[in-house]
Design an enzyme around this catalytic site. Sequence first.
Site, PDB file in Angstrom:
ATOM      1  N   ARG A   1      71.000  -7.607  89.441  1.00  0.00           N
ATOM      2  CA  ARG A   1      71.608  -7.786  87.798  1.00  0.00           C
ATOM      3  C   ARG A   1      70.910  -6.935  87.045  1.00  0.00           C
ATOM      4  O   ARG A   1      70.389  -6.005  86.365  1.00  0.00           O
ATOM      5  CB  ARG A   1      72.824  -8.252  87.454  1.00  0.00           C
ATOM      6  CG  ARG A   1      71.867 -10.057  86.881  1.00  0.00           C
ATOM      7  CD  ARG A   1      72.084 -11.159  87.135  1.00  0.00           C
ATOM      8  NE  ARG A   1      70.725 -11.739  86.982  1.00  0.00           N
ATOM      9  CZ  ARG A   1      71.330 -13.375  87.426  1.00  0.00           C
ATOM     10  NH1 ARG A   1      72.310 -13.670  86.630  1.00  0.00           N
ATOM     11  NH2 ARG A   1      70.407 -14.061  87.458  1.00  0.00           N
TER      12      ARG A   1
ATOM     13  N   ALA B   1      74.827 -18.177 100.010  1.00  0.00           N
ATOM     14  CA  ALA B   1      74.328 -18.171  98.396  1.00  0.00           C
ATOM     15  C   ALA B   1      75.604 -19.190  97.991  1.00  0.00           C
ATOM     16  O   ALA B   1      74.786 -20.545  97.709  1.00  0.00           O
ATOM     17  CB  ALA B   1      74.718 -17.060  97.807  1.00  0.00           C
ATOM     18  N   ARG B   2      77.262 -18.586  97.273  1.00  0.00           N
ATOM     19  CA  ARG B   2      77.651 -19.568  97.696  1.00  0.00           C
ATOM     20  C   ARG B   2      79.238 -19.101  97.903  1.00  0.00           C
ATOM     21  O   ARG B   2      79.642 -17.697  97.782  1.00  0.00           O
ATOM     22  CB  ARG B   2      77.452 -19.591  95.747  1.00  0.00           C
ATOM     23  CG  ARG B   2      76.269 -20.781  95.534  1.00  0.00           C
ATOM     24  CD  ARG B   2      76.980 -22.481  95.543  1.00  0.00           C
ATOM     25  NE  ARG B   2      76.174 -23.152  94.985  1.00  0.00           N
ATOM     26  CZ  ARG B   2      75.371 -23.905  95.640  1.00  0.00           C
ATOM     27  NH1 ARG B   2      74.842 -22.815  97.136  1.00  0.00           N
ATOM     28  NH2 ARG B   2      74.747 -24.207  95.005  1.00  0.00           N
TER      29      ARG B   2
ATOM     30  N   GLU C   1      84.398 -25.359  99.575  1.00  0.00           N
ATOM     31  CA  GLU C   1      83.880 -26.831 100.576  1.00  0.00           C
ATOM     32  C   GLU C   1      84.449 -28.265 100.125  1.00  0.00           C
ATOM     33  O   GLU C   1      84.448 -28.068  99.592  1.00  0.00           O
ATOM     34  CB  GLU C   1      82.160 -26.180  99.638  1.00  0.00           C
ATOM     35  CG  GLU C   1      81.564 -25.758 101.078  1.00  0.00           C
ATOM     36  CD  GLU C   1      80.223 -25.521 100.538  1.00  0.00           C
ATOM     37  OE1 GLU C   1      79.655 -24.110 100.051  1.00  0.00           O
ATOM     38  OE2 GLU C   1      79.712 -26.422 100.519  1.00  0.00           O
TER      39      GLU C   1
ATOM     40  N   HIS D   1      76.488 -25.505 105.246  1.00  0.00           N
ATOM     41  CA  HIS D   1      75.947 -25.431 103.634  1.00  0.00           C
ATOM     42  C   HIS D   1      74.304 -26.654 104.383  1.00  0.00           C
ATOM     43  O   HIS D   1      74.408 -27.033 103.574  1.00  0.00           O
ATOM     44  CB  HIS D   1      76.433 -26.503 103.248  1.00  0.00           C
ATOM     45  CG  HIS D   1      75.272 -25.790 101.579  1.00  0.00           C
ATOM     46  ND1 HIS D   1      77.077 -26.010 100.294  1.00  0.00           N
ATOM     47  CD2 HIS D   1      74.349 -25.881 101.266  1.00  0.00           C
ATOM     48  CE1 HIS D   1      76.002 -25.182  99.492  1.00  0.00           C
ATOM     49  NE2 HIS D   1      75.028 -25.205 100.110  1.00  0.00           N
TER      50      HIS D   1
ATOM     51  N   GLY E   1      71.154 -24.204 104.536  1.00  0.00           N
ATOM     52  CA  GLY E   1      70.780 -23.599 103.665  1.00  0.00           C
ATOM     53  C   GLY E   1      68.748 -23.867 103.727  1.00  0.00           C
ATOM     54  O   GLY E   1      67.814 -23.495 104.006  1.00  0.00           O
TER      55      GLY E   1
HETATM   56  C1  8YV Z   1      71.392 -27.780  98.550  1.00  0.00           C
HETATM   57  C2  8YV Z   1      72.218 -24.920  97.504  1.00  0.00           C
HETATM   58  O1  8YV Z   1      70.974 -28.352  99.391  1.00  0.00           O
HETATM   59  O2  8YV Z   1      70.295 -25.275  95.850  1.00  0.00           O
HETATM   60  C3  8YV Z   1      71.062 -24.737  96.146  1.00  0.00           C
HETATM   61  O3  8YV Z   1      71.695 -23.942  95.793  1.00  0.00           O
HETATM   62  O4  8YV Z   1      73.234 -24.538  98.385  1.00  0.00           O
HETATM   63  C4  8YV Z   1      71.671 -25.972  97.930  1.00  0.00           C
HETATM   64  O5  8YV Z   1      70.549 -25.904  99.771  1.00  0.00           O
HETATM   65  C5  8YV Z   1      72.676 -27.954  97.310  1.00  0.00           C
HETATM   66  O6  8YV Z   1      72.249 -27.299  96.577  1.00  0.00           O
HETATM   67  C6  8YV Z   1      72.358 -29.403  97.218  1.00  0.00           C
HETATM   68  O7  8YV Z   1      72.721 -29.629  95.513  1.00  0.00           O
END
Ligand code: 8YV
Length: 322
Positions: A180, A240-241, A270, A288, A290
Amino acid sequence: MSDRPRVVVTRRLPQPVEDELMRLFDARLNPDDEPLSAEELKQAIASADALLPTVTDRVTAEVLGAPRRTRIIANFGVGYNNIDVEAARAQGIAVTNTPGALTDCTADLAMTLLLSVARRAGEGERHLREGSWTGWRPTHMMGTKVTGKTLGIIGLGRIGQAVARRAHHGFGMRILYHNRTPVPDEQIAGLDAEFRSLEDLLAESDFVSLHCPATPDTRQMINASTLELMKPGAFLINSARGDVVDEAALVDALRSGALAGAGLDVYEGEPAVTPALVEMDNVVLLPHLGSATTETRVAMGMRAVANLQAFFNGDPPPDRVA
Ligand code: 8YV
Protein backbone atom coordinates in the site's frame (compact mmCIF):
# COMPACT_ATOMS: atom_id res chain seq x y z
CA MET A 1 -0.63 -5.50 48.51
CA SER A 2 1.92 -5.02 45.74
CA ASP A 3 2.72 -1.54 44.47
CA ARG A 4 4.07 -2.99 41.26
CA PRO A 5 1.84 -2.61 38.17
CA ARG A 6 -0.65 -5.44 37.90
CA VAL A 7 -0.45 -7.24 34.53
CA VAL A 8 -3.01 -9.82 33.43
CA VAL A 9 -1.42 -12.34 31.06
CA THR A 10 -4.15 -14.10 29.09
CA ARG A 11 -2.34 -17.31 28.06
CA ARG A 12 0.60 -19.40 29.19
CA LEU A 13 3.86 -17.94 27.90
CA PRO A 14 7.32 -19.56 27.68
CA GLN A 15 8.80 -19.99 31.17
CA PRO A 16 11.56 -17.35 30.87
CA VAL A 17 8.92 -14.78 29.91
CA GLU A 18 6.62 -15.71 32.79
CA ASP A 19 9.62 -15.56 35.15
CA GLU A 20 10.48 -12.07 33.93
CA LEU A 21 6.86 -10.92 34.23
CA MET A 22 6.73 -12.23 37.81
CA ARG A 23 10.03 -10.54 38.62
CA LEU A 24 8.99 -7.13 37.32
CA PHE A 25 5.26 -6.93 37.85
CA ASP A 26 2.36 -8.10 39.94
CA ALA A 27 1.71 -10.57 37.13
CA ARG A 28 -1.49 -12.62 37.05
CA LEU A 29 -0.66 -15.65 34.91
CA ASN A 30 -2.98 -18.20 33.34
CA PRO A 31 -1.54 -21.61 34.32
CA ASP A 32 -4.59 -23.43 32.89
CA ASP A 33 -4.04 -21.74 29.51
CA GLU A 34 -7.77 -21.52 28.83
CA PRO A 35 -8.75 -18.54 26.63
CA LEU A 36 -10.50 -15.77 28.55
CA SER A 37 -14.19 -15.11 27.87
CA ALA A 38 -15.38 -11.56 27.10
CA GLU A 39 -16.56 -11.35 30.71
CA GLU A 40 -13.14 -12.42 32.02
CA LEU A 41 -11.44 -9.90 29.75
CA LYS A 42 -13.68 -7.18 31.17
CA GLN A 43 -12.71 -8.26 34.69
CA ALA A 44 -9.05 -8.16 33.70
CA ILE A 45 -9.42 -4.65 32.28
CA ALA A 46 -11.21 -3.55 35.44
CA SER A 47 -8.60 -4.92 37.83
CA ALA A 48 -5.21 -4.66 36.09
CA ASP A 49 -2.98 -1.80 34.99
CA ALA A 50 -1.99 -3.72 31.88
CA LEU A 51 -3.24 -6.53 29.69
CA LEU A 52 -0.92 -8.89 27.80
CA PRO A 53 -3.23 -10.61 25.29
CA THR A 54 -2.70 -12.87 22.29
CA VAL A 55 -4.41 -13.44 18.97
CA THR A 56 -7.07 -15.58 20.73
CA ASP A 57 -8.36 -12.64 22.81
CA ARG A 58 -10.94 -10.39 21.20
CA VAL A 59 -10.36 -7.06 22.87
CA THR A 60 -13.43 -5.34 21.45
CA ALA A 61 -14.86 -1.84 21.91
CA GLU A 62 -17.36 -3.42 24.30
CA VAL A 63 -14.60 -4.92 26.45
CA LEU A 64 -12.70 -1.62 26.40
CA GLY A 65 -15.85 0.33 27.23
CA ALA A 66 -16.35 -1.53 30.53
CA PRO A 67 -15.13 0.02 33.81
CA ARG A 68 -11.41 0.08 33.44
CA ARG A 69 -8.07 0.36 35.24
CA THR A 70 -5.96 -0.79 32.28
CA ARG A 71 -3.80 1.87 30.61
CA ILE A 72 -1.74 -0.31 28.27
CA ILE A 73 -2.36 -3.40 26.15
CA ALA A 74 0.91 -5.10 25.24
CA ASN A 75 -0.10 -7.53 22.51
CA PHE A 76 1.89 -10.74 22.14
CA GLY A 77 2.24 -10.71 18.35
CA VAL A 78 2.93 -8.36 15.49
CA GLY A 79 -0.63 -8.53 14.11
CA TYR A 80 -3.08 -6.75 16.38
CA ASN A 81 -6.41 -7.14 14.60
CA ASN A 82 -7.61 -8.92 17.76
CA ILE A 83 -7.72 -5.48 19.40
CA ASP A 84 -10.10 -2.65 18.49
CA VAL A 85 -7.32 -0.12 18.18
CA GLU A 86 -9.65 2.78 17.38
CA ALA A 87 -11.60 2.13 20.58
CA ALA A 88 -8.33 1.90 22.54
CA ARG A 89 -7.10 5.16 21.02
CA ALA A 90 -10.41 6.87 21.83
CA GLN A 91 -10.05 5.76 25.45
CA GLY A 92 -6.40 6.82 25.64
CA ILE A 93 -5.19 3.24 26.15
CA ALA A 94 -1.73 2.56 24.73
CA VAL A 95 -1.38 -0.49 22.46
CA THR A 96 1.94 -2.13 21.56
CA ASN A 97 2.94 -5.14 19.44
CA THR A 98 6.08 -7.24 18.91
CA PRO A 99 7.49 -6.43 15.45
CA GLY A 100 10.78 -7.91 14.34
CA ALA A 101 10.84 -10.70 16.91
CA LEU A 102 8.99 -13.10 14.63
CA THR A 103 10.07 -11.97 11.16
CA ASP A 104 12.50 -14.79 10.37
CA CYS A 105 10.43 -17.64 11.75
CA THR A 106 7.24 -16.48 10.04
CA ALA A 107 9.13 -16.11 6.76
CA ASP A 108 10.57 -19.61 7.24
CA LEU A 109 7.07 -20.94 7.74
CA ALA A 110 5.77 -19.22 4.58
CA MET A 111 8.57 -20.97 2.67
CA THR A 112 7.68 -24.25 4.41
CA LEU A 113 4.11 -23.91 3.12
CA LEU A 114 5.26 -22.92 -0.36
CA LEU A 115 7.70 -25.81 -0.68
CA SER A 116 5.34 -28.31 0.96
CA VAL A 117 2.42 -27.57 -1.33
CA ALA A 118 4.55 -27.39 -4.49
CA ARG A 119 6.36 -30.64 -3.70
CA ARG A 120 3.33 -32.41 -2.25
CA ALA A 121 5.11 -33.02 1.06
CA GLY A 122 2.00 -33.29 3.25
CA GLU A 123 0.27 -35.54 0.76
CA GLY A 124 3.36 -37.71 0.39
CA GLU A 125 3.76 -38.07 4.12
CA ARG A 126 0.12 -39.09 4.56
CA HIS A 127 0.50 -41.57 1.69
CA LEU A 128 3.52 -43.22 3.30
CA ARG A 129 2.11 -43.26 6.83
CA GLU A 130 -1.13 -44.88 5.70
CA GLY A 131 0.93 -47.66 4.10
CA SER A 132 -0.02 -46.80 0.49
CA TRP A 133 3.53 -46.40 -0.83
CA THR A 134 4.32 -49.35 -3.07
CA GLY A 135 7.74 -48.14 -4.20
CA TRP A 136 9.51 -45.64 -6.39
CA ARG A 137 8.28 -45.00 -9.92
CA PRO A 138 9.10 -42.23 -12.39
CA THR A 139 5.62 -40.72 -12.44
CA HIS A 140 4.88 -40.98 -8.74
CA MET A 141 3.68 -37.78 -6.99
CA MET A 142 5.19 -35.35 -9.41
CA GLY A 143 4.93 -31.85 -8.02
CA THR A 144 5.84 -28.40 -9.28
CA LYS A 145 9.39 -27.02 -9.51
CA VAL A 146 9.92 -23.97 -7.29
CA THR A 147 13.36 -22.74 -8.39
CA GLY A 148 13.15 -19.94 -10.92
CA LYS A 149 9.40 -19.41 -10.63
CA THR A 150 7.68 -16.07 -10.01
CA LEU A 151 6.60 -15.22 -6.46
CA GLY A 152 4.09 -12.42 -5.94
CA ILE A 153 4.23 -10.95 -2.43
CA ILE A 154 1.26 -8.96 -1.19
CA GLY A 155 2.52 -6.79 1.69
CA LEU A 156 6.27 -6.18 1.44
CA GLY A 157 6.84 -5.25 5.09
CA ARG A 158 9.36 -6.97 7.35
CA ILE A 159 8.01 -10.48 6.87
CA GLY A 160 7.26 -10.03 3.15
CA GLN A 161 10.84 -8.83 2.61
CA ALA A 162 12.26 -11.77 4.58
CA VAL A 163 10.26 -14.15 2.37
CA ALA A 164 11.46 -12.31 -0.74
CA ARG A 165 15.10 -12.71 0.37
CA ARG A 166 14.68 -16.42 1.02
CA ALA A 167 12.86 -17.01 -2.24
CA HIS A 168 15.17 -14.88 -4.40
CA HIS A 169 18.55 -15.75 -2.94
CA GLY A 170 17.75 -19.34 -2.00
CA PHE A 171 15.49 -20.43 -4.83
CA GLY A 172 16.27 -18.00 -7.64
CA MET A 173 12.66 -16.83 -7.70
CA ARG A 174 11.63 -13.67 -9.50
CA ILE A 175 9.92 -11.35 -7.01
CA LEU A 176 6.86 -9.20 -7.74
CA TYR A 177 5.22 -7.24 -4.97
CA HIS A 178 2.19 -5.18 -4.14
CA ASN A 179 2.24 -2.81 -1.18
CA ARG A 180 0.00 0.00 0.00
CA THR A 181 2.96 2.36 0.51
CA PRO A 182 6.19 2.61 -1.52
CA VAL A 183 9.02 0.44 -0.18
CA PRO A 184 12.37 2.31 0.14
CA ASP A 185 14.90 1.04 -2.41
CA GLU A 186 17.51 0.23 0.23
CA GLN A 187 15.12 -2.22 1.91
CA ILE A 188 14.78 -4.29 -1.25
CA ALA A 189 18.28 -3.89 -2.64
CA GLY A 190 19.50 -6.99 -4.44
CA LEU A 191 16.07 -8.56 -4.76
CA ASP A 192 15.23 -7.20 -8.22
CA ALA A 193 11.70 -6.92 -6.83
CA GLU A 194 9.22 -5.29 -9.19
CA PHE A 195 6.09 -3.42 -8.05
CA ARG A 196 2.81 -4.50 -9.62
CA SER A 197 -0.83 -3.53 -9.26
CA LEU A 198 -2.75 -6.22 -7.39
CA GLU A 199 -4.34 -7.37 -10.66
CA ASP A 200 -1.03 -7.67 -12.52
CA LEU A 201 0.67 -9.41 -9.61
CA LEU A 202 -2.08 -12.04 -9.48
CA ALA A 203 -1.97 -12.54 -13.24
CA GLU A 204 1.82 -12.98 -13.42
CA SER A 205 2.70 -14.98 -10.29
CA ASP A 206 3.16 -18.75 -10.02
CA PHE A 207 2.97 -18.42 -6.24
CA VAL A 208 1.19 -15.64 -4.34
CA SER A 209 2.14 -15.19 -0.69
CA LEU A 210 0.14 -12.92 1.64
CA HIS A 211 1.99 -10.76 4.19
CA CYS A 212 -0.35 -7.82 4.69
CA PRO A 213 -2.06 -6.96 7.98
CA ALA A 214 -5.77 -7.68 8.50
CA THR A 215 -7.50 -4.32 8.10
CA PRO A 216 -10.87 -3.26 6.70
CA ASP A 217 -9.03 -2.63 3.38
CA THR A 218 -7.50 -6.10 3.14
CA ARG A 219 -10.56 -8.01 4.37
CA GLN A 220 -11.30 -10.76 1.81
CA MET A 221 -8.91 -9.14 -0.63
CA ILE A 222 -8.54 -12.65 -2.03
CA ASN A 223 -12.09 -13.44 -3.15
CA ALA A 224 -13.91 -14.96 -6.13
CA SER A 225 -13.04 -11.99 -8.40
CA THR A 226 -9.38 -11.71 -7.43
CA LEU A 227 -8.88 -15.49 -7.45
CA GLU A 228 -10.14 -15.47 -11.03
CA LEU A 229 -7.26 -13.15 -11.94
CA MET A 230 -4.65 -15.63 -10.73
CA LYS A 231 -2.54 -17.47 -13.25
CA PRO A 232 -4.07 -20.89 -14.01
CA GLY A 233 -2.28 -23.50 -11.91
CA ALA A 234 -0.89 -21.00 -9.42
CA PHE A 235 -0.56 -21.56 -5.66
CA LEU A 236 -1.78 -19.33 -2.81
CA ILE A 237 0.16 -19.13 0.47
CA ASN A 238 -1.33 -17.45 3.54
CA SER A 239 0.64 -17.00 6.74
CA ALA A 240 -0.82 -13.52 7.43
CA ARG A 241 -4.42 -13.55 8.63
CA GLY A 242 -7.45 -15.63 7.66
CA ASP A 243 -9.55 -12.49 7.21
CA VAL A 244 -7.63 -11.66 4.02
CA VAL A 245 -9.04 -14.69 2.17
CA ASP A 246 -12.64 -15.63 1.39
CA GLU A 247 -12.24 -19.32 2.29
CA ALA A 248 -15.42 -20.41 0.43
CA ALA A 249 -14.16 -18.75 -2.77
CA LEU A 250 -10.76 -20.38 -2.27
CA VAL A 251 -12.43 -23.80 -2.02
CA ASP A 252 -14.24 -23.12 -5.32
CA ALA A 253 -11.01 -22.08 -7.05
CA LEU A 254 -9.23 -25.22 -5.80
CA ARG A 255 -12.16 -27.49 -6.73
CA SER A 256 -12.38 -26.11 -10.26
CA GLY A 257 -8.64 -26.63 -10.73
CA ALA A 258 -8.10 -22.91 -11.39
CA LEU A 259 -5.59 -22.96 -8.54
CA ALA A 260 -3.15 -25.87 -8.21
CA GLY A 261 -2.97 -25.68 -4.44
CA ALA A 262 -2.82 -23.62 -1.29
CA GLY A 263 -0.66 -23.51 1.81
CA LEU A 264 -2.44 -22.05 4.83
CA ASP A 265 -1.39 -21.27 8.39
CA VAL A 266 -4.31 -18.98 9.27
CA TYR A 267 -8.08 -19.22 8.84
CA GLU A 268 -11.17 -17.04 8.78
CA GLY A 269 -12.76 -18.68 11.82
CA GLU A 270 -9.73 -20.02 13.70
CA PRO A 271 -9.49 -22.64 15.10
CA ALA A 272 -12.31 -23.80 12.78
CA VAL A 273 -11.18 -24.67 9.26
CA THR A 274 -13.57 -24.90 6.31
CA PRO A 275 -14.19 -28.68 6.14
CA ALA A 276 -13.77 -28.84 2.35
CA LEU A 277 -10.16 -27.70 2.74
CA VAL A 278 -9.42 -30.57 5.08
CA GLU A 279 -10.62 -33.00 2.39
CA MET A 280 -8.26 -31.61 -0.26
CA ASP A 281 -4.91 -33.25 -0.86
CA ASN A 282 -3.50 -30.23 -2.69
CA VAL A 283 -3.81 -28.03 0.38
CA VAL A 284 -1.26 -27.87 3.20
CA LEU A 285 -2.87 -26.85 6.48
CA LEU A 286 -0.92 -25.77 9.56
CA PRO A 287 -2.36 -24.63 12.91
CA HIS A 288 -1.12 -20.99 13.04
CA LEU A 289 2.51 -21.94 13.61
CA GLY A 290 4.15 -18.89 11.97
CA SER A 291 6.08 -17.75 15.02
CA ALA A 292 6.05 -21.06 16.87
CA THR A 293 9.69 -21.62 17.73
CA THR A 294 11.02 -21.48 21.25
CA GLU A 295 13.47 -18.73 20.37
CA THR A 296 10.82 -16.56 18.75
CA ARG A 297 8.09 -17.04 21.32
CA VAL A 298 10.57 -16.07 24.06
CA ALA A 299 11.69 -13.04 22.04
CA MET A 300 8.06 -11.98 21.48
CA GLY A 301 7.33 -12.24 25.18
CA MET A 302 10.43 -10.27 26.14
CA ARG A 303 9.45 -7.61 23.63
CA ALA A 304 6.02 -7.31 25.25
CA VAL A 305 7.77 -7.08 28.65
CA ALA A 306 10.04 -4.30 27.30
CA ASN A 307 6.98 -2.36 26.14
CA LEU A 308 5.36 -2.68 29.56
CA GLN A 309 8.54 -1.73 31.36
CA ALA A 310 9.02 1.40 29.26
CA PHE A 311 5.40 2.42 29.75
CA PHE A 312 5.48 2.04 33.52
CA ASN A 313 8.85 3.82 33.70
CA GLY A 314 7.20 6.77 31.97
CA ASP A 315 9.14 6.24 28.73
CA PRO A 316 7.64 5.81 25.24
CA PRO A 317 7.06 2.08 24.64
CA PRO A 318 9.24 1.08 21.69
CA ASP A 319 6.47 -0.62 19.72
CA ARG A 320 3.48 1.62 20.28
CA VAL A 321 0.81 1.27 17.58
CA ALA A 322 -1.88 3.31 19.36
C1 8YV B 1 1.36 -15.12 16.90
C2 8YV B 1 0.98 -13.91 14.70
O1 8YV B 1 1.62 -16.41 17.30
O2 8YV B 1 2.36 -12.23 15.61
C3 8YV B 1 1.42 -12.51 14.90
O3 8YV B 1 0.79 -11.62 14.28
O4 8YV B 1 0.18 -14.17 13.90
C4 8YV B 1 1.53 -15.08 15.44
O5 8YV B 1 2.83 -15.27 15.07
C5 8YV B 1 0.06 -14.70 17.45
O6 8YV B 1 -0.39 -13.49 16.96
C6 8YV B 1 0.17 -14.63 18.94
O7 8YV B 1 -0.73 -13.79 19.55
